[in-house]
Write a protein that holds these residues in place. Structure first.
Motif, PDB file in Angstrom:
ATOM      1  N   VAL A   9       0.873  -1.166   0.000  1.00  0.00           N
ATOM      2  CA  VAL A   9       0.000   0.000   0.000  1.00  0.00           C
ATOM      3  C   VAL A   9       0.909   1.213   0.000  1.00  0.00           C
ATOM      4  O   VAL A   9       1.850   1.274   0.784  1.00  0.00           O
ATOM      5  N   LEU A  22      -7.604   8.295   6.191  1.00  0.00           N
ATOM      6  CA  LEU A  22      -6.304   7.662   5.922  1.00  0.00           C
ATOM      7  C   LEU A  22      -5.391   8.749   5.394  1.00  0.00           C
ATOM      8  O   LEU A  22      -5.757   9.503   4.504  1.00  0.00           O
ATOM      9  N   LEU A  25      -0.797   6.537   3.942  1.00  0.00           N
ATOM     10  CA  LEU A  25      -0.378   5.305   4.617  1.00  0.00           C
ATOM     11  C   LEU A  25       0.433   4.441   3.664  1.00  0.00           C
ATOM     12  O   LEU A  25       0.034   4.223   2.526  1.00  0.00           O
ATOM     13  N   LYS A  45      -8.813   1.923  10.367  1.00  0.00           N
ATOM     14  CA  LYS A  45      -8.446   0.544  10.011  1.00  0.00           C
ATOM     15  C   LYS A  45      -9.424  -0.059   9.009  1.00  0.00           C
ATOM     16  O   LYS A  45      -9.021  -0.585   7.964  1.00  0.00           O
ATOM     17  N   LEU A  48      -9.215   1.462   5.669  1.00  0.00           N
ATOM     18  CA  LEU A  48      -8.104   0.906   4.903  1.00  0.00           C
ATOM     19  C   LEU A  48      -8.546  -0.354   4.155  1.00  0.00           C
ATOM     20  O   LEU A  48      -8.305  -0.506   2.954  1.00  0.00           O
ATOM     21  N   CYS A  51     -10.756   0.420   1.313  1.00  0.00           N
ATOM     22  CA  CYS A  51     -10.027   0.965   0.165  1.00  0.00           C
ATOM     23  C   CYS A  51      -9.324  -0.156  -0.597  1.00  0.00           C
ATOM     24  O   CYS A  51      -9.292  -0.154  -1.828  1.00  0.00           O
ATOM     25  N   GLY A 234      -5.456   7.803  11.027  1.00  0.00           N
ATOM     26  CA  GLY A 234      -5.114   7.505   9.645  1.00  0.00           C
ATOM     27  C   GLY A 234      -3.629   7.537   9.344  1.00  0.00           C
ATOM     28  O   GLY A 234      -3.217   7.315   8.204  1.00  0.00           O
TER      29      GLY A 234
END
Lengths: 258, 411
Positions: A9, A22, A25, A45, A48, A51, A234
């Motif tokens: 990521v 976020l 990250l 979390k 994430l 996404c 984030g």
């Protein structure tokens, strides 16, 4: 080079209006690892995970999986690429039996089309044969997770703990290479938690699946993780071996509020 | 559509003797016979909006052994089902020789409506969408079939399938906005479609305008199927074939995908189900069934005109699946049979003592256009309301109760 990583990521950012869920990250996961993500409530979390799954579109950043960029693909394409997941609030098909839920996990691996399905009149028809082959695989997962008693029950009739297990089984049935577990232990009692730890280790050994896990239960995280990423608001706080991360002063501050 | 509380009232009924797991994995073995088990409370399982499945029966009455996974997806599983099926087929074959020709026509209409209901139920009961425009698909199927035969000289079976496919194409197109619309919005969009089709057909000369078209004789390989009896066999045969095909689809990977879209499209997508494809596919299959039914309906009636495909017909189709039982094949069949019967026979209510007199009195005193149609519509509406209130699982729910009653009969 992101192409060399199993899963990566990079600079992932997601904003909801003024809130940055976020914030740039970046992390990567090696094949075979159990990688945990911890952080207080609202740390971003689940965002994430959403996404990664494309249930949300990230505003910036990229997600790489096995050398390919998967950012913004349709969710079903991401599943086809080999990423499975469970949900924090259990997203089972409530009006289907456990068996049917698990069989849906096999959806990607089955090929029966409309005409083939309509002509499923005989034991030796292609659709029926395929059905039986995949039923066999699902029965193995049922045995592994000890779901025999709930096989033909409707999911809406099962207790919470069992539903969590069914959801795990459904994700496993899809045979993903990367499995995203969103708080698998939330709401489970101690006995069920112990079972879960046992299964997670079993799954890694038997299926060789890489796991990305969100979890609040520190004991579970420390017991099973290879690496931990701690995030808050984030942003990454720290990433490393379980002992390092858990004893990191910022992590303790974020969790204890001190 | 129905809250769980409505369904839960069915969960008290007796059920399930312990089952043991023997080889092969997961097949229910002989249900054991133990006195304590007799008093076990069975567990009646139900599905969204009336989809119940009972997997029950006291051990000594219906000992059941499964030897292969196939038995879970087999059509006509076990000898009682096969015997009943043969009996049913025999009755359906023999019945036109026994009853009056008018009732043969009624049976043909029922079979046509069963086909529409099967498609409608796939969309409404299994995929969780709604359509108030199915009369439009029926119209498209009917006009395509008739025009292909009388205008282009296409043979009957090809024209029938073509009618279904053209309707399916329209269903696919209508399914695209359905990806973004749900509930009442989708209802309005489909309602608009249904009405638009009727109006357009009524204004185009090719379609015979408001006068409609005369339907040619159905002929397959030189055999004339225009007689009541011959047509009945044809329609009934096609309905049965399409019923089994639908059953197979619902038991397969596709059926599960449709259910998954209904129950949680997010989870479906993360398992690799292409939600958009299955939503549009569900519309297309549903429209195909409606289109084929339309083609057959044209031959049963002998003429078609736009007035036949009014939006009231669409609403009756929706009522059919709700009254019959959402998400089940048997529900579609029962619903279609009962609604067709009510639609044609409700007038005979006037001969029933008190009730008939009251209804006629209401019609004569309070309605501007008095007469029998009023009476039969009031009566039909009343029956629908009563069924939905007292049996939210539809006729299928009544059937399940009867079945359980006989399974556990001495108790």
């Amino acid at each position: 080079m992101p192409e060399n990583d199993f899963f990566r990521v990079e600079g992932l950012t997601k904003r909801f209006g003024g809130l940055t869920a976020l914030d740039k990250l970046t992390f990567s996961v090696e094949k075979g690892m159990l990688f945990s993500i911890i952080g207080p409530n609202g740390a971003g979390k689940s965002t994430l995970f959403n996404c990664i799954n494309s249930l949300y579109r990230p505003d910036e950043g990229k997600v790489w999986f096995r050398g390919k960029e998967i950012t913004g693909l349709n969710p079903h394409r991401i599943a086809a690429a080999g990423i499975g997941r469970t949900f924090q609030n259990i997203e089972l098909f409530a009006n289907m039996t456990t068996m049917e839920n698990l069989m849906l996990g096999r959806h990607l691996h089955m090929k029966t089309g409309l005409f083939g399905a309509a002509m499923m009149f005989h034991r030796r028809s292609r659709a029926a044969r395929e059905e039986m082959v995949h039923r066999e695989r699902v029965e193995r997962i049922i045995d592994l997770l000890e779901l025999q008693a709930s096989r033909d029950k409707f999911v809406s009739q099962l207790p919470y703990g069992t539903r969590k297990v069914v959801e795990l089984g459904r994700a496993l049935a899809a045979e993903p290479e990367l499995l995203l577990l969103d708080e698998p232990a939330a709401g489970l009692n101690n006995e069920e938690k112990e079972d879960l730890i046992f299964w997670i280790q079993d799954i890694r050994r038997e299926f060789g699946i890489t796991i990305l896990m969100i979890e609040h239960n520190m004991q579970l995280v420390q017991d099973v993780s290879d690496r931990i990423l701690a995030i808050n608001f984030g942003k990454m706080i720290t990433e490393g071996e379980p002992d390092e991360v858990v004893n990191h002063p910022e992590v303790m501050k974020a969790y204890l509020g001190g | 559509m129905f809250p769980n509380s409505l369904i839960q009232k069915f969960t008290f009924i007796p059920a399930f003797v312990t089952t043991q797991n023997l080889q092969p994995h997961g097949l229910r073995s002989l249900r054991c016979i133990e006195t304590s088990d007799f008093f076990c409370i069975y567990n009646l399982q139900c599905r969204l909006a009336g989809h119940i499945m009972s997997e029950m029966g006291f051990a000594f009455m219906s000992a059941e052994m499964k030897r292969s996974y196939y038995e879970d997806i087999q059509p006509l599983k076990g000898w009682p089902a096969r015997v009943w099926f043969v009996v049913l087929v025999a009755v359906l074959v023999a019945v036109p020789f026994v009853i009056k020709s008018y009732y043969v026509y009624v049976l043909s209409l029922m079979a046509v409506n069963v086909i529409v209901a099967l498609g409608m139920n796939l969309l409404v009961g299994n995929t969780g969408h709604i359509s108030l425009g199915h009369a439009g698909f029926v119209a498209i199927g009917a006009y395509t079939t008739v025009l292909l035969i009388s205008g282009a000289g296409v043979v009957f079976p090809v024209a029938l399938v073509a009618g279904g496919l053209i309707a399916a194409a329209f269903g696919f197109i209508l399914g695209i906005p359905a990806l973004r619309l749900e509930g009442p919005y989708l209802a309005i969009a489909t309602l608009g479609f249904g009405i638009a089709v009727t109006i357009i057909i009524g204004r185009v000369e090719l379609f015979g305008g408001h006068m409609g078209l005369i339907v040619p004789k159905p002929e397959i390989a030189g055999i004339d199927f225009s007689g009541d009896r011959a047509l009945y066999y044809l329609v009934m045969g096609i309905a049965m074939l399409m019923g089994f095909a639908m059953r197979n689809i619902l038991k397969s990977r596709l059926g599960r995908a449709f259910h998954s879209v209904r129950d949680s499209d997010i989870a479906a997508a993360t398992l690799g189900v292409n939600v958009a494809r299955y939503k549009t596919l569900s519309f297309a299959i549903s429209a195909f069934y409606a289109g084929v039914a339309g083609g057959l309906w044209a031959f049963v009636l002998g003429f078609i005109n736009p007035g036949l495909f009014s939006f009231v017909l669409s609403i009756l189709f929706l009522a059919t699946v709700v009254v019959g039982g959402l998400g089940t094949i048997l529900g579609s069949v029962l619903g279609a049979v009962v609604i067709t019967f009510l639609n044609l026979q409700a007038e005979s209510i006037q001969h029933v003592p008190v009730i008939g007199e009251v209804l006629i009195w209401i019609s004569q005193n309070f309605m501007t256009v008095s007469g029998l149609p009023n009476v039969s519509w009031i009566f039909t509406g009343l029956i629908l309301i009563l069924i939905v209130i007292f049996e939210p699982l539809g006729l299928y729910g009544i059937w399940i109760r009867i079945k359980i009653y006989w399974r556990t009969w001495p108790f």
